[in-house]
Design a protein around this motif. Structure first.
Motif, short mmCIF file in Angstrom:
data_model
loop_
_atom_site.label_atom_id
_atom_site.label_comp_id
_atom_site.label_asym_id
_atom_site.label_seq_id
_atom_site.Cartn_x
_atom_site.Cartn_y
_atom_site.Cartn_z
N LEU A 23 2.69 -41.42 -44.88
CA LEU A 23 2.98 -40.28 -44.00
C LEU A 23 4.02 -40.66 -42.94
CD1 LEU A 23 -0.62 -38.86 -43.48
CD2 LEU A 23 1.25 -37.77 -44.73
N LEU A 24 3.92 -41.89 -42.40
CA LEU A 24 4.90 -42.37 -41.44
C LEU A 24 6.29 -42.47 -42.06
CD1 LEU A 24 3.03 -45.19 -39.47
CD2 LEU A 24 3.99 -43.10 -38.51
N TRP A 27 7.70 -39.03 -42.46
CA TRP A 27 8.12 -38.53 -41.14
C TRP A 27 9.45 -39.16 -40.72
CZ3 TRP A 27 7.37 -35.15 -37.27
CH2 TRP A 27 7.80 -35.50 -36.00
N ALA A 28 9.58 -40.48 -40.91
CA ALA A 28 10.80 -41.18 -40.51
C ALA A 28 12.00 -40.72 -41.34
CB ALA A 28 10.62 -42.69 -40.65
N GLN A 30 12.29 -37.77 -42.78
CA GLN A 30 12.37 -36.31 -42.79
C GLN A 30 12.16 -35.75 -44.19
OE1 GLN A 30 13.31 -34.26 -39.51
NE2 GLN A 30 11.91 -35.98 -39.44
N ASN A 32 9.79 -33.94 -47.09
CA ASN A 32 8.68 -32.99 -47.19
C ASN A 32 7.41 -33.71 -47.64
OD1 ASN A 32 10.27 -30.78 -46.47
ND2 ASN A 32 10.90 -30.41 -48.58
N ILE A 33 6.31 -33.43 -46.96
CA ILE A 33 5.04 -34.09 -47.27
C ILE A 33 4.33 -33.32 -48.37
CG2 ILE A 33 2.77 -34.74 -46.37
CD1 ILE A 33 4.09 -35.17 -43.66
N GLU A 96 7.54 -49.80 -41.69
CA GLU A 96 6.40 -49.13 -41.06
C GLU A 96 5.15 -50.00 -41.16
OE1 GLU A 96 6.66 -46.58 -39.35
OE2 GLU A 96 8.32 -45.34 -40.07
N MET A 130 5.04 -42.52 -34.50
CA MET A 130 5.69 -41.23 -34.78
C MET A 130 6.41 -40.71 -33.55
SD MET A 130 2.82 -39.31 -37.15
CE MET A 130 3.81 -37.84 -37.38
N GLU A 133 9.57 -42.75 -33.04
CA GLU A 133 10.59 -42.36 -34.01
C GLU A 133 11.20 -41.01 -33.65
OE1 GLU A 133 8.54 -42.51 -37.68
OE2 GLU A 133 8.53 -44.70 -37.80
N TYR A 134 10.37 -40.10 -33.14
CA TYR A 134 10.86 -38.78 -32.74
C TYR A 134 11.85 -38.89 -31.59
CZ TYR A 134 10.79 -34.03 -30.84
OH TYR A 134 11.16 -32.80 -30.37
N ARG A 137 15.08 -40.48 -32.89
CA ARG A 137 15.86 -39.55 -33.71
C ARG A 137 16.58 -38.53 -32.83
NH1 ARG A 137 11.91 -37.29 -36.46
NH2 ARG A 137 11.76 -39.04 -37.88
#
Length: 259
Positions: A23-24, A27-28, A30, A32-33, A96, A130, A133-134, A137
């Motif tokens: 998941l990390l 997220w890093a 970008q 789609n999960i 990660e 997270m 990283e946000y 970014r």
């Protein structure tokens, strides 16, 4: 001396960590999960980790490392569609893992991480990563929108800091050219030292809180330079900034860089 290891506990612990790391990574990057793909990759990684651990007595160090690499590659392939960024995502998964394990090892000196505490602290650590990283970014995006701009007008040259603003949609109603917004003090100094006769024009503007007319002028040129590009624009139109900006002296038009 020997250690007693419960395979079921090892499986659940690795399953949780793999899910968090995947998941990390999504997220890093970008990405789609896709919950099913993440779950399948986490299960595959957990099963592989248990098999590697059980076979570690018969594997050399090199073979064990190669096994972890193959396992990471399999998890990456299952979790994320498309092979265009495969190596980057695999490297991100390793990074990660390194960061998260480092945080957990640091926290372990304050509290024994087992059972529910492992899940709680690993989740909190993942949330912190997270958030970091946000922030990183967003700062990178802001740097990509920041320019050093050299303004040319007559005999005057002035260097200012500019922001590329997608919210600036001002146009000159006569020429239909894009209009950037320049700090009042900078504009007045530029016009005064240019040695040219400057003919003003009026640009209508309308915001949520106010509307009116801005006084604008046509400069000789502006030279934009950032980390990724350099561009020279002839005869740009700049309007006097209605309110003083705290950080940027020039607000570039949203269509200016594509002109």
């Amino acid at each position: 001396m020997y250690y007693e290891v419960y395979v079921d506990v090892l499986f659940v612990k690795n399953l949780w960590m793999n899910a968090v790391l995947l998941l990390l990574t999504a997220w890093a990057d970008q990405e789609n999960i896709r919950v099913r793909r993440i779950a399948a990759a986490a299960v595959t990684g957990s099963l592989g980790a248990c098999m590697l651990y059980l076979a570690s007595a018969w594997l050399s160090g090199v073979h064990y490392i190669l096994g972890t690499v193959v396992l990471a590659a399999a998890m990456t392939e299952i979790a994320y569609s498309g092979r265009r960024h495969f190596l980057g995502r695999m490297l991100c998964l390793y990074l990660e893992s390194f960061l998260l394990n480092g945080v957990l090892r640091y926290l372990e000196q304050f509290h024994r991480l087992s059972g529910i505490w492992f899940a709680v602290f690993s989740s909190i650590s993942a949330a912190v990563l997270m958030a970091a990283e946000y922030i990183w970014r967003n700062r990178r995006r802001e740097r990509e929108k920041t320019f050093s701009v050299l303004l040319y007008h007559g005999s005057c040259r002035m260097l200012v800091e500019a922001l590329y603003d997608t919210g600036n949609g001002l146009f000159d109603p006569v020429s239909k050219k894009a209009v950037s917004i320049l700090d009042k003090d900078v504009l007045e100094e530029l016009l005064l030292e240019s040695g040219k006769e400057n003919l003003p024009r009026l640009i209508p503007y309308d915001t949520i809180s106010e509307h009116g007319m801005l006084v604008a002028y046509v400069l000789d040129a502006m030279e934009l330079e950032s980390e990724t590009r350099k561009q020279i624009i002839s005869n740009p139109i700049v309007a006097r900034m209605p309110n003083k900006s705290r950080q940027y002296q020039l607000i570039l038009h949203r269509d200016l860089l594509s002109s």
